[in-house]
Design an enzyme around this catalytic site. Structure first.
Site, PDB file in Angstrom:
ATOM      1  N   VAL A 197       0.035   7.395  -0.865  1.00 29.68           N
ATOM      2  CA  VAL A 197      -0.356   6.047  -1.283  1.00 29.68           C
ATOM      3  C   VAL A 197       0.760   5.023  -1.097  1.00 29.68           C
ATOM      4  O   VAL A 197       0.522   3.819  -1.154  1.00 29.68           O
ATOM      5  CB  VAL A 197      -0.835   6.058  -2.753  1.00 29.68           C
ATOM      6  CG1 VAL A 197      -2.064   6.943  -2.902  1.00 29.68           C
ATOM      7  CG2 VAL A 197       0.258   6.530  -3.708  1.00 29.68           C
ATOM      8  N   LYS A 198       1.999   5.493  -0.922  1.00 28.89           N
ATOM      9  CA  LYS A 198       3.161   4.642  -0.643  1.00 28.89           C
ATOM     10  C   LYS A 198       3.227   3.419  -1.552  1.00 28.89           C
ATOM     11  O   LYS A 198       3.379   2.282  -1.117  1.00 28.89           O
ATOM     12  CB  LYS A 198       3.184   4.234   0.829  1.00 28.89           C
ATOM     13  CG  LYS A 198       3.379   5.422   1.777  1.00 28.89           C
ATOM     14  CD  LYS A 198       3.511   4.981   3.216  1.00 28.89           C
ATOM     15  CE  LYS A 198       3.818   6.156   4.131  1.00 28.89           C
ATOM     16  NZ  LYS A 198       2.681   7.099   4.276  1.00 28.89           N
ATOM     17  N   ARG A 199       3.153   3.671  -2.845  1.00 27.28           N
ATOM     18  CA  ARG A 199       3.237   2.595  -3.818  1.00 27.28           C
ATOM     19  C   ARG A 199       4.698   2.305  -4.164  1.00 27.28           C
ATOM     20  O   ARG A 199       5.600   3.035  -3.794  1.00 27.28           O
ATOM     21  CB  ARG A 199       2.449   2.959  -5.073  1.00 27.28           C
ATOM     22  CG  ARG A 199       0.950   3.183  -4.845  1.00 27.28           C
ATOM     23  CD  ARG A 199       0.292   1.963  -4.227  1.00 27.28           C
ATOM     24  NE  ARG A 199      -1.158   1.999  -4.353  1.00 27.28           N
ATOM     25  CZ  ARG A 199      -1.995   2.095  -3.336  1.00 27.28           C
ATOM     26  NH1 ARG A 199      -1.542   2.174  -2.109  1.00 27.28           N
ATOM     27  NH2 ARG A 199      -3.299   2.090  -3.535  1.00 27.28           N
TER      28      ARG A 199
END
Length: 308
Positions: free
Chosen positions: A104-106
């Protein structure tokens, strides 16, 4: 969860994660046709095709691998129906006892990171009830905002015994525009690696930290340096297969215990049926998932040979 990941890698002999990154162009025509017949040429129809495609692949490979990694953008592009397909995929993989790494690369300011952490790894109370919204086991996180953006994730991981993979040296060609820049004479990715090691010391499993790193297979020498900087962090290694990484490139990502890394392949597995190699073995779009199983077995053998 990091201890479960280690156990499953030992049991399967496959330090492999299958990237469930579906594109409509990957999905066999007969599956798309069936979904459109039921839901029309709509976002719902596309999401149904994605879900059924994923299910077929998971059914074919779940006994061979420890984990899957759905990339959320491939689902978000289909709006709310796509996000429903994402959640159905996560839940189904859990039914098969697979570990789910939410790609999700948050990463944002503290309060926003806290909300992201709750959504993907934690729990939220609504009235008298508590829910785990997406309920992945690990999430990928961007460290660009520093400790403010990482600490909320670490706090949730401690509470839920889940994990992170923090972007350190990514596999894409332009990653060096920022990640290789020298800071006080050292590449930035090494400094980020030191921070990952520091954050990880706050939450250790039996042998490895809940806080891991993403380091691309396309940069093996950098992987070797980062392995020394982060001895207790698991490394998620993208870039195998379609992006050019091979088993021989992976040796230094692992520790002497044979653990410490898990290698991702996405389209090289989920779209393997399109490759001439598998067509020659009698694979057709109708039995596409059989090619995915063959691709996992070939990848496992390639990595095993490289590791000796």
């Amino acid at each position: 969860m990091i201890d479960k990941l280690c156990d499953k890698i030992r049991k399967t002999g496959a330090p492999i994660v299958v990237g469930l990154d579906p594109m409509l162009s990957y999905i066999p025509e007969h599956m798309i046709k069936k979904a459109y017949e039921e839901f029309g040429e709509t976002l719902e129809g596309a999401a149904e095709a994605v879900w059924q495609y994923n299910k077929g692949i998971v059914d074919a490979v779940y006994d061979l691998i420890p984990a899957v990694k759905p990339q959320i953008a491939m689902y978000e592009q289909f709006g709310i129906p796509g996000m429903i397909a994402f959640k159905k995929t996560v839940d189904y993989c859990h039914e098969k006892d697979l570990i789910v790494i939410g790609d999700v690369k948050r990463g944002d300011i503290g309060s926003t990171s806290a909300a992201y952490a709750t959504a993907h790894l934690g729990r939220i109370t609504v009235g008298s009830r508590t829910y785990a919204p997406f309920d992945e086991d690990f999430a990928t996180v961007n460290p660009y905002l520093g400790t403010d953006g990482i600490k909320p994730f670490v706090d949730v991981c401690k509470e839920e015994h889940k994990g992170l993979f923090i972007l350190v040296k990514t596999s894409n060609p332009s990653s060096g525009e920022f990640q290789d820049r020298l800071v006080d004479g050292r590449p930035l990715y090494e400094i980020v690696g030191e921070m990952v090691d520091r954050w990880g010391q706050e939450c250790m499993g039996c042998s490895y930290s809940y806080v891991g790193a993403v380091v691309g297979a396309t940069y093996p020498e950098m992987g070797k340096a980062l392995r020394k900087i982060m001895p207790k962090s698991f490394i998620l290694v993208p870039g195998y297969g379609a992006q050019g990484g091979k088993g021989k490139d992976l040796v230094h990502f692992f520790n002497k215990d044979g653990l410490g890394a898990i290698v991702n392949s996405s389209r090289g597995i989920i779209a393997a049926y399109k490759q001439e190699e598998y067509k020659a073995k009698g694979i057709t779009p109708e039995n596409y998932a059989d090619a995915s199983r063959m691709a996992v077995e070939a990848m496992r053998e390639d990595i095993a040979q490289a590791l000796g």
